[in-house]
Design a protein around this motif. Structure first.
Motif, PDB file in Angstrom:
ATOM      1  N   ARG A  89       0.813  -1.213   0.095  1.00  0.00           N
ATOM      2  CA  ARG A  89      -0.049  -0.013   0.119  1.00  0.00           C
ATOM      3  C   ARG A  89       0.894   1.142  -0.047  1.00  0.00           C
ATOM      4  O   ARG A  89       0.679   2.245  -0.762  1.00  0.00           O
ATOM      5  CB  ARG A  89      -1.080  -0.075   1.234  1.00  0.00           C
ATOM      6  CG  ARG A  89      -1.776  -1.171   1.269  1.00  0.00           C
ATOM      7  CD  ARG A  89      -2.880  -1.026   2.554  1.00  0.00           C
ATOM      8  NE  ARG A  89      -3.185  -2.263   3.358  1.00  0.00           N
ATOM      9  CZ  ARG A  89      -3.739  -2.396   4.444  1.00  0.00           C
ATOM     10  NH1 ARG A  89      -4.063  -1.154   5.004  1.00  0.00           N
ATOM     11  NH2 ARG A  89      -3.829  -3.426   4.964  1.00  0.00           N
ATOM     12  N   LEU A  90       1.789   1.160   0.938  1.00  0.00           N
ATOM     13  CA  LEU A  90       2.837   2.387   0.835  1.00  0.00           C
ATOM     14  C   LEU A  90       3.602   2.740  -0.278  1.00  0.00           C
ATOM     15  O   LEU A  90       3.692   3.782  -0.776  1.00  0.00           O
ATOM     16  CB  LEU A  90       3.566   2.251   2.111  1.00  0.00           C
ATOM     17  CG  LEU A  90       3.082   2.484   3.717  1.00  0.00           C
ATOM     18  CD1 LEU A  90       4.284   2.416   4.542  1.00  0.00           C
ATOM     19  CD2 LEU A  90       2.365   3.439   3.817  1.00  0.00           C
ATOM     20  N   LEU A  91       4.030   1.441  -1.041  1.00  0.00           N
ATOM     21  CA  LEU A  91       4.731   1.576  -2.111  1.00  0.00           C
ATOM     22  C   LEU A  91       3.889   2.383  -3.245  1.00  0.00           C
ATOM     23  O   LEU A  91       4.277   3.084  -4.014  1.00  0.00           O
ATOM     24  CB  LEU A  91       5.042   0.237  -2.642  1.00  0.00           C
ATOM     25  CG  LEU A  91       6.305   0.191  -3.642  1.00  0.00           C
ATOM     26  CD1 LEU A  91       7.336   0.941  -3.196  1.00  0.00           C
ATOM     27  CD2 LEU A  91       6.605  -1.234  -3.889  1.00  0.00           C
ATOM     28  N   ARG A  92       2.514   1.875  -3.375  1.00  0.00           N
ATOM     29  CA  ARG A  92       1.514   2.535  -4.619  1.00  0.00           C
ATOM     30  C   ARG A  92       1.542   3.947  -4.050  1.00  0.00           C
ATOM     31  O   ARG A  92       1.646   4.606  -5.102  1.00  0.00           O
ATOM     32  CB  ARG A  92       0.471   1.736  -4.523  1.00  0.00           C
ATOM     33  CG  ARG A  92       0.431   0.275  -4.927  1.00  0.00           C
ATOM     34  CD  ARG A  92      -1.117  -0.423  -5.351  1.00  0.00           C
ATOM     35  NE  ARG A  92      -1.640  -0.840  -3.938  1.00  0.00           N
ATOM     36  CZ  ARG A  92      -1.301  -2.033  -3.384  1.00  0.00           C
ATOM     37  NH1 ARG A  92      -0.299  -2.802  -3.923  1.00  0.00           N
ATOM     38  NH2 ARG A  92      -1.993  -2.271  -2.150  1.00  0.00           N
ATOM     39  N   VAL A  93       1.360   4.096  -2.917  1.00  0.00           N
ATOM     40  CA  VAL A  93       1.073   5.778  -2.632  1.00  0.00           C
ATOM     41  C   VAL A  93       2.725   6.607  -2.912  1.00  0.00           C
ATOM     42  O   VAL A  93       2.212   7.567  -3.440  1.00  0.00           O
ATOM     43  CB  VAL A  93       0.715   5.806  -0.968  1.00  0.00           C
ATOM     44  CG1 VAL A  93       0.690   7.335  -0.536  1.00  0.00           C
ATOM     45  CG2 VAL A  93      -0.608   5.226  -0.814  1.00  0.00           C
ATOM     46  N   MET A  94       3.433   5.955  -2.828  1.00  0.00           N
ATOM     47  CA  MET A  94       4.824   6.636  -3.097  1.00  0.00           C
ATOM     48  C   MET A  94       5.078   6.634  -4.520  1.00  0.00           C
ATOM     49  O   MET A  94       5.563   7.739  -4.969  1.00  0.00           O
ATOM     50  CB  MET A  94       5.795   5.559  -2.429  1.00  0.00           C
ATOM     51  CG  MET A  94       6.269   6.028  -1.109  1.00  0.00           C
ATOM     52  SD  MET A  94       6.396   7.673  -0.343  1.00  0.00           S
ATOM     53  CE  MET A  94       4.887   8.053   0.335  1.00  0.00           C
ATOM     54  N   GLY A  95       4.465   5.734  -5.181  1.00  0.00           N
ATOM     55  CA  GLY A  95       4.537   5.851  -6.677  1.00  0.00           C
ATOM     56  C   GLY A  95       3.712   7.125  -7.288  1.00  0.00           C
ATOM     57  O   GLY A  95       4.064   7.736  -7.944  1.00  0.00           O
ATOM     58  N   ARG A  96       2.369   7.191  -6.762  1.00  0.00           N
ATOM     59  CA  ARG A  96       1.773   8.232  -6.931  1.00  0.00           C
ATOM     60  C   ARG A  96       2.301   9.520  -6.444  1.00  0.00           C
ATOM     61  O   ARG A  96       2.052  10.637  -7.215  1.00  0.00           O
ATOM     62  CB  ARG A  96       0.191   8.194  -6.393  1.00  0.00           C
ATOM     63  CG  ARG A  96      -0.617   6.885  -7.160  1.00  0.00           C
ATOM     64  CD  ARG A  96      -1.982   7.156  -6.944  1.00  0.00           C
ATOM     65  NE  ARG A  96      -2.559   6.866  -5.679  1.00  0.00           N
ATOM     66  CZ  ARG A  96      -2.578   5.570  -4.876  1.00  0.00           C
ATOM     67  NH1 ARG A  96      -2.593   4.547  -5.647  1.00  0.00           N
ATOM     68  NH2 ARG A  96      -3.021   5.703  -3.535  1.00  0.00           N
ATOM     69  N   TYR A  97       2.809   9.641  -5.406  1.00  0.00           N
ATOM     70  CA  TYR A  97       3.425  10.778  -4.761  1.00  0.00           C
ATOM     71  C   TYR A  97       4.748  11.335  -5.701  1.00  0.00           C
ATOM     72  O   TYR A  97       4.788  12.640  -6.055  1.00  0.00           O
ATOM     73  CB  TYR A  97       4.021  10.563  -3.216  1.00  0.00           C
ATOM     74  CG  TYR A  97       4.713  11.714  -2.673  1.00  0.00           C
ATOM     75  CD1 TYR A  97       4.101  12.857  -2.394  1.00  0.00           C
ATOM     76  CD2 TYR A  97       6.329  11.548  -2.303  1.00  0.00           C
ATOM     77  CE1 TYR A  97       4.999  13.714  -1.717  1.00  0.00           C
ATOM     78  CE2 TYR A  97       6.549  12.518  -1.850  1.00  0.00           C
ATOM     79  CZ  TYR A  97       6.169  13.536  -1.414  1.00  0.00           C
ATOM     80  OH  TYR A  97       6.904  14.809  -0.913  1.00  0.00           O
TER      81      TYR A  97
END
Lengths: 238, 238
Positions: A89-97
């Motif tokens: 989850r955090l990795l996907r958010v970081m991708g969008r960030y």
């Protein structure tokens, strides 16, 4: 030209304001905000300079509106369904960030560095408050993923520290995009979250519980297991 | 009164300037900078308002001079002899850093938050550059303790991230000094340095070497060993 003029007349006040904010955000994102003039914005929007002033009293108010738009956009990217291991989850958010950071590079840097952000003190205080609100939302989102409603001060500090770390990392990446691939930085940030939680867990039962839950959800060969191994290997006598 | 006046007459220009900077730094440290007036500074220095203006064109230039003084003072506190285990060195520096933060609390917060820092854009850019210079010095000092002259991008990011983490932690402490004892925060920051280095070491040979050197210097029952144990324990299947 005639068609353009007709289209302009048909645009309502709110629609025109939104178009100007779009155009301004695009310019403020791609160049340092001080270097963008009302003439640039008028030209990019295909309207006259006086018409821009009809909708916004000046560049500073357009800048503020653009920052507000960017803040909403970034906040929207934090949303992530509460499913699967936390690291994913955090990795996907970081991708969008990092997508956001890439799209708004120079403006993002200028804003976070504080120096060249524009406007008189009340306007600065307002943009500053918007940035703080984005950070606070990011923290609440992360805590939501951790299943925590009322964090103690230690867990709250871990989350807040991590949000700050994401900013520092993004700024470093913008300064030297060739130095490290962004995928590595994104995954490193996820690792760092766990590492910071592990440090705090030394003193805090709530963080310890959260950390155990996280690690339990991870696949055997996931990044968190790697990290634990690496840390164990760093202490030669264990 | 007569003695005071005689003493004032004897003060040279540079001495008077330094005294005003002392007084201003003290006021800007203890209250939010916007709430400090030239009258307050004049009263605290025991001189007239016009005499303050004789030495400084206005409050903003005194503020800038006070920030410069604070930056020099803080930079001075980073100096630490390169002896003994790294964790002890970092811990002593953190102790002096938190002393500084405690002494300059409200001014430190206001300055780092950027919002209420005062002055027109060129003045802001100068104070911003001073803060960046302090951060850069902090990074060079840490790299010196690691025995590294030319850090790669990954190790440089670890150090820079850690300096940012120290700021976030100090700001959190100022907001709620009762929430966590500062000694815990100081030692947590030292742990966090190692944790961030461990994350970066997953991708970087230079950081890996540095990390191994650090851990080797540590006493058996030192904080880094504890951390490694904790991380290992968090991964239940190892």
């Amino acid at each position: 030209m005639t068609t353009g003029a007709r289209r302009k007349r048909r645009m309502g006040v709110e629609e025109r304001r939104q178009q100007l904010i779009d155009v301004a955000l695009d310019l403020f994102s791609r160049r340092s905000p001080e270097s963008v003039s009302i003439d640039d914005i008028a030209a990019a929007a295909g309207i006259s300079r006086p018409l821009v002033y009809h909708y916004f009293p000046g560049k500073h108010s357009l800048y503020e509106a653009a920052v507000r738009r960017a803040a909403e956009e970034l906040t929207g990217r934090f949303a992530e369904p509460p499913e699967g291991p936390l690291s994913g989850r955090l990795l996907r958010v970081m991708g969008r960030y990092f997508d956001f950071v890439a799209e708004h590079g120079p403006g993002f840097s200028a804003l976070l560095r504080g120096g060249p952000a524009m406007g008189a003190d009340p306007a600065r205080a307002r943009t500053s408050a918007m940035i703080d609100e984005v950070r606070a939302t990011a923290c609440r989102q992360v805590l939501g993923h951790l299943g925590v409603d009322t964090p103690g001060p230690r867990l709250a500090l871990v989350v807040r520290s991590w949000v700050g770390l994401a900013e520092t990392t993004a700024l470093s990446w913008l300064e030297a995009p060739q130095a490290m691939p962004r995928e590595e930085l994104e995954s490193q940030l996820v690792h760092s979250f766990v590492a910071l939680a592990a440090v705090s867990a030394l003193h805090d039962e709530q963080t310890r519980r959260v950390l155990r839950d996280i690690v339990r959800q991870e696949p055997e060969d996931g990044p968190l297991r790697e990290l634990a191994t690496q840390l164990a290997a760093s202490a030669p006598d264990r």
